[in-house]
Design an enzyme around this catalytic site. Sequence first.
Site, PDB file in Angstrom:
ATOM      1  N   GLY A  54      38.619  39.187  40.709  1.00 43.66           N
ATOM      2  CA  GLY A  54      39.126  39.978  39.607  1.00 43.66           C
ATOM      3  C   GLY A  54      39.789  41.251  40.086  1.00 43.66           C
ATOM      4  CB  SER A  55      42.712  43.133  38.907  1.00 40.74           C
ATOM      5  OG  SER A  55      43.632  42.143  39.340  1.00 40.74           O
ATOM      6  N   GLY A  56      40.720  45.329  39.687  1.00 39.65           N
ATOM      7  CA  GLY A  56      39.854  46.458  39.405  1.00 39.65           C
ATOM      8  C   GLY A  56      39.012  46.891  40.585  1.00 39.65           C
ATOM      9  CG  HIS A  57      36.774  44.556  42.410  1.00 40.53           C
ATOM     10  ND1 HIS A  57      35.777  45.230  41.736  1.00 40.53           N
ATOM     11  CD2 HIS A  57      36.759  43.278  41.935  1.00 40.53           C
ATOM     12  CE1 HIS A  57      35.182  44.389  40.898  1.00 40.53           C
ATOM     13  NE2 HIS A  57      35.768  43.214  40.992  1.00 40.53           N
ATOM     14  CE  LYS A 105      34.694  40.052  44.882  1.00 39.58           C
ATOM     15  NZ  LYS A 105      35.980  39.335  44.931  1.00 39.58           N
ATOM     16  CG  ASP A 110      35.194  35.301  42.109  1.00 39.67           C
ATOM     17  OD1 ASP A 110      35.206  35.432  40.875  1.00 39.67           O
ATOM     18  OD2 ASP A 110      35.626  36.171  42.880  1.00 39.67           O
ATOM     19  CG  HIS A 220      32.148  42.241  38.337  1.00 40.77           C
ATOM     20  ND1 HIS A 220      31.389  41.664  39.326  1.00 40.77           N
ATOM     21  CD2 HIS A 220      33.420  41.808  38.532  1.00 40.77           C
ATOM     22  CE1 HIS A 220      32.168  40.906  40.085  1.00 40.77           C
ATOM     23  NE2 HIS A 220      33.404  40.981  39.626  1.00 40.77           N
TER      24      HIS A 220
END
Length: 334
Positions: A54-57, A105, A110, A220
Amino acid sequence: MKKLINSADSVVADALAGMAAAHPGELEVDLDNRLVYRATPKEQGKVAIISGGGSGHEPLHGGFVGTGMLDAACAGEVFTSPVPDQIVAATTAVDRGAGVLHIVKNYTGDVMNFEMAAEIVDMESGIQVATVVTNDDVAVEDSLYTAGRRGVGVTVLVEKIAGAAAEEGQSLEEVARIAAAVNDAGRSMGMALTSCTVPANGKPSFDLPEEEMEIGIGIHGEPGRHREPIAPASQIAARLVEPILAELPAGDGRGVIALLNGMGGTPLLELYLMYDEVARLLADAGVVVERRLVGNYITSLDMAGCSLTLVRADDEMLRLWDAPVSTPGLRWGI
């Protein structure tokens, strides 16, 4: 919510377009499939490595695409796994005839989507795919998003060390072996002073009173192991170091690679201060720090807090860690 965005619906695509604009000649971005590639592929006959999530990391994972690390990264929506079609497209695009390693991960979506993509690639193109799942978080055994432990900070070290092994021409079997060894040798623990705000939600993921902190958070925005009153940095450092050392593999004369990672909303002033406290505790415990990294490498949007990752590193890991790397998020020796 105050965010530097155009729309919550377009934030990932807009950010990827910005990566392409910021790194011309270094990165190529496929906006349709939400993929980040090396602008110049590595030589034929070498193992390729992809990861994603996911984006945001950020800078994980797109910021680690380049010489000595990843060949491609798949960007899901914020805190959402990339879909199999993205992973298939990335895998087939980067294969240089020696197979592809997936670094995943340990989050249910995922793992499932990368497994499905590997099966599709095998059926459609016969490309050999190996997979290593990272699961280094000592905070919880199972979480809202996992069966087993979460994959967190060690992912950065796995991508760097495996990337170096691939760059020097090691086989897929060997690259997967060293990636798995780094994961097995690594343990992580995180904490938060605030929650994070997902653009599509417009409000913090969980409520955290001003006088409290969350110990053992995930990346998250999920709550952690427990909540307690805010304490001085020296005590917070102990909350991270002690559970990691309790589960870190035996030293056998080996030191560690240490990553003191910011969660996205903590200034470097505080991260360096925290690293000093961590270094003191490790020295008191007789743990030699062979290499160290301080900064924002695997974040949780705007969360204030930090995480600590330690990896028991043998000579091969240290040699590969020191190898040249050139990516937007990590760069030395070139």
